[in-house]
Every structure is written in structure tokens, then in C-alpha cells.
Design a protein around this motif. Structure first.
Motif, short mmCIF file in Angstrom:
data_model
loop_
_atom_site.label_atom_id
_atom_site.label_comp_id
_atom_site.label_asym_id
_atom_site.label_seq_id
_atom_site.Cartn_x
_atom_site.Cartn_y
_atom_site.Cartn_z
N PHE A 184 0.83 -1.20 0.00
CA PHE A 184 0.00 0.00 0.00
C PHE A 184 0.87 1.25 0.00
O PHE A 184 0.56 2.23 -0.69
CB PHE A 184 -0.92 0.00 1.22
N ALA A 188 0.08 3.96 -2.68
CA ALA A 188 -0.74 5.08 -2.23
C ALA A 188 -0.12 6.41 -2.60
O ALA A 188 1.10 6.57 -2.65
CB ALA A 188 -0.94 5.00 -0.71
N ASP A 190 -0.68 9.01 -0.72
CA ASP A 190 -0.59 9.74 0.54
C ASP A 190 0.28 8.98 1.52
O ASP A 190 -0.21 8.10 2.25
CB ASP A 190 -2.00 9.95 1.11
N LEU A 193 -0.97 8.77 5.16
CA LEU A 193 -2.00 7.78 5.46
C LEU A 193 -1.37 6.41 5.74
O LEU A 193 -1.79 5.71 6.66
CB LEU A 193 -2.98 7.67 4.29
N HIS A 310 -7.34 -2.29 -2.08
CA HIS A 310 -6.57 -1.19 -2.66
C HIS A 310 -5.40 -1.75 -3.47
O HIS A 310 -5.15 -1.32 -4.62
CB HIS A 310 -6.06 -0.27 -1.55
N LEU A 322 -9.85 3.54 -6.07
CA LEU A 322 -8.86 3.88 -5.05
C LEU A 322 -9.25 5.08 -4.19
O LEU A 322 -9.04 5.03 -2.97
CB LEU A 322 -7.49 4.10 -5.71
N PRO A 323 -9.79 6.16 -4.73
CA PRO A 323 -10.14 7.29 -3.86
C PRO A 323 -11.13 6.92 -2.76
O PRO A 323 -10.99 7.36 -1.61
CB PRO A 323 -10.72 8.31 -4.83
N ASP A 326 -9.25 4.99 -0.12
CA ASP A 326 -8.45 5.91 0.69
C ASP A 326 -9.32 6.61 1.73
O ASP A 326 -8.94 6.73 2.90
CB ASP A 326 -7.77 6.95 -0.20
N CYS A 327 -10.49 7.05 1.30
CA CYS A 327 -11.42 7.73 2.21
C CYS A 327 -11.86 6.78 3.33
O CYS A 327 -11.90 7.17 4.51
CB CYS A 327 -12.61 8.24 1.43
N ARG A 330 -9.05 6.31 5.86
CA ARG A 330 -8.91 7.47 6.75
C ARG A 330 -9.97 7.45 7.84
O ARG A 330 -9.69 7.74 9.01
CB ARG A 330 -8.98 8.78 5.94
#
Length: 335
Positions: A184, A188, A190, A193, A310, A322-323, A326-327, A330
Motif C-alpha cells: 500500500f 498510495a 498519501d 495515510l 486497494h 482507489l479514492p 483511501d477515504c 482514513r
């Protein structure tokens, strides 16, 4: 497949695999998708019931072997809604050397298709029956003798065997996160994250010890892998549990997390039915709620599943998912 499976090609294949069933009459693809090619095969003899032919990729011999052995394991242990293996070959000449599994055809349609036709009571009943099935599956002992070598958790699955077993759930989950978190981090956008996830998992790792023994888990329980038989009088029966390719020994809550993430989505009726069939008392929870004692692990297993997805979607190039993942990650870290 490079060539569509015709009646003639299927006939030659089944003359070797199931000669007693007689000539093949018809071949049709299942409309409800599958990762590998699956066909309904009908025969000219009236007393030969239709069967399912599932064709794996040439390099997927391991998956065909695993599926055949997992299906045998389930039916041998009384999971009678699982298809029964009728034939198996690691290399079929008529399929260009591809492996295939032939199994019995279970009645009904996938729950994905019929769900919007069900009343709330029917939906509760289907999930109650599923809870009973999963309870029976999760109660099969994973021991050092009989089915399985080594008492522990592992990725792989043979005929009741656990490969690369580990002694407890803490070690097992550490191995999973040690595999998926670095992947990841590479995938990723980010890095912060990834850092937050690593710190969160490390800080909550003792929660995994609440699972005191491994259970055989189906590994891919969701509505596309469940068949429901609807009668004209409104009676409904869970009639099929399909595709045990991800069977493993682990915390049974991982089966429930996958089911919730892919199909239940927190639906109180479905959760209530599932837990009623699973035999979970309502003393420490409201209707349609998860038991309080499960919730810390459920949250961690949701993280593990989101990481798995992911990495998978990144590998196959389906980046549109993927977005949202990611959300979700989080939110899981912050909750």
C-alpha cells in the motif's frame, strides 16, 4: 479462452471426464459473472442432471486444485449447500491444457439478483440460514491431526491442510499486514495515510489475541457467491455457497467483515438474521448491531480488507476505486 466452448468441444471433454452422463446437449455461460470461465452443461440423457464446468487459466493450476479440494472438504463436513465435485483435471486436452473443475449444479439464483425481490422477513430468513451455515463451518476444528497439519493460521489451503501455519492470530495478522502495508505504501498517493495505518495497526495489534483459536473460513462470503431458491408460496431457502477459493484458517470474524463490506453494508435486518442463525445472544447489543466485544477486531479487519482491495485494484489497473478506499481507510483510522 481463445475459443468459445462449443457443444462439440464440451462433448469430447465430458466423454473423458463423465462418460456415464452421455452426450452433451447444450452449453451456456452463466450470466452472473465469475473471475474464471463457468459454464452450465446439459446432457441428452434425461437422467443426467446438468453440471457446472469451471475452467481456470493455464497458469492457475493451484487455484483449480484448491477449489476442488475445498469443495470436497465442505461437502465432507456437512456443508450440504456447497456444490459437490464430480470431476477434476489439472490439464484438459480439449481446453488447451487448462485445468477445470466439474461440480453439481445447485438450484436457485444468486442473492445479488433476487435481493430486491425479497421482503424484509425473507431477507432476514435467508441471512438466518447463512448464519447457521457459517456457524457449522467455523466450528470445524483446525487441529494438528486429521484435517490439517499444524494448529495455526495460514494463507494456503489443501484438503483440510493449513500451509505456513502460525501459532496465534496476532502472528497471523502481523504477517498479513507486513505483506499488505508495504505494498500500500508503494501504491498510495498519501504517505501520511500509510504512516497512520501502520501506527494504528501496531497500537491495536493486541486486539487480535481475542480470537483464541483458528476456524476454517470460506474467505469470500458475499451475495454473488450465495444462491437462493424462491418458491411460489414465498418460502425461500439458501441453496448454494459457491467459490471457496479463498478458504483459510483464521478469525471467523473475517468472513463476517467481507460479507458486510460487499453485501450487507450495515443493513440491520441482514445483520440481525445472520447473528440469529449464528447463535449470538442479544444481551449486549441492539437489534441489527454487532456484539460489543467484536467491534475492535471488526474495525481492524475492515482495514485489512480495504488494504487488500486497494492493492488488488492497483495491480489490475482499476484505479477508479482507489479514492473511495483511501477515504474509507482514513475514516477507519480516525474512528
Amino acid at each position: 479462452m481463445s475459443k468459445e466452448l462449443t457443444v462439440e468441444r464440451a462433448g469430447a471433454l465430458f466423454a473423458d471426464l463423465l462418460p456415464a452422463h452421455g452426450p452433451v446437449r447444450a452449453v451456456s455461460r452463466f450470466a452472473e459473472g465469475t473471475v474464471t470461465g463457468a459454464y452450465r452443461i446439459s446432457f441428452a440423457q434425461a437422467d443426467s442432471a446438468p453440471v457446472v464446468l469451471k475452467i481456470h487459466e493455464a497458469e492457475g493450476r493451484w487455484s483449480a486444485v484448491k477449489e476442488a479440494r475445498a469443495l470436497e472438504f465442505l461437502t465432507d463436513h456437512g456443508i450440504d449447500i456447497s456444490p459437490r465435485v464430480l470431476a477434476f483435471t489439472e490439464s484438459a486436452d480439449g481446453l488447451g491444457g487448462r485445468p477445470c473443475v466439474v461440480s453439481s449444479l445447485r438450484p436457485g439464483r444468486t442473492l445479488t439478483v433476487v435481493d430486491d425481490q425479497l421482503t424484509s422477513a425473507q431477507r432476514h430468513e435467508v441471512y438466518r440460514q447463512l448464519g447457521e451455515v457459517l456457524k457449522r463451518l467455523h466450528a470445524i476444528p483446525v487441529t494438528a491431526n486429521g484435517y490439517g497439519y499444524g494448529y495455526g493460521y495460514g494463507y494456503g489451503y489443501g484438503y483440510g491442510q493449513v500451509y505456513q501455519p502460525l501459532p496465534d492470530n496476532v502472528a497471523h495478522m502481523k504477517r498479513l499486514f507486513d505483506r499488505d502495508l508495504p505494498a500500500f505504501r508503494e501504491n498510495a498517493a498519501d504517505p501520511a495515510l500509510a504512516d497512520d495505518l501502520a501506527a494504528h495497526v501496531a497500537g491495536h495489534a493486541p486486539e487480535f489475541a481475542a480470537c483464541l483459536r483458528p476456524a476454517y473460513c470460506h474467505g469470500d462470503v458475499h451475495e454473488a457467491n450465495l444462491l437462493v431458491d424462491l418458491a411460489e408460496d414465498g418460502a425461500c431457502a439458501l441453496s448454494g455457497l459457491l467459490d471457496p477459493l479463498n478458504m483459510h484458517a483464521g478469525d471467523p470474524l473475517m468472513d463476517l467483515v467481507r460479507l458486510d463490506a460487499f453485501s450487507m453494508h450495515g443493513d440491520a435486518t441482514k445483520i440481525a438474521g445472520l447473528l440469529a442463525g449464528y447463535g449470538v445472544p442479544t444481551t449486549d447489543r441492539g437489534p441489527g448491531e454487532w456484539p460489543e466485544a467484536w467491534r475492535p477486531r471488526l474495525q481492524l479487519y475492515r482495514i485489512a480488507l480495504a488494504l487488500e482491495l486497494h492493492n488488488w485494484f492497483t495491480t489490475v489497473g482499476q484505479t477508479s476505486f482507489l479514492p473511495s478506499l483511501d477515504c474509507e481507510l482514513r475514516e477507519l483510522v480516525s474512528s
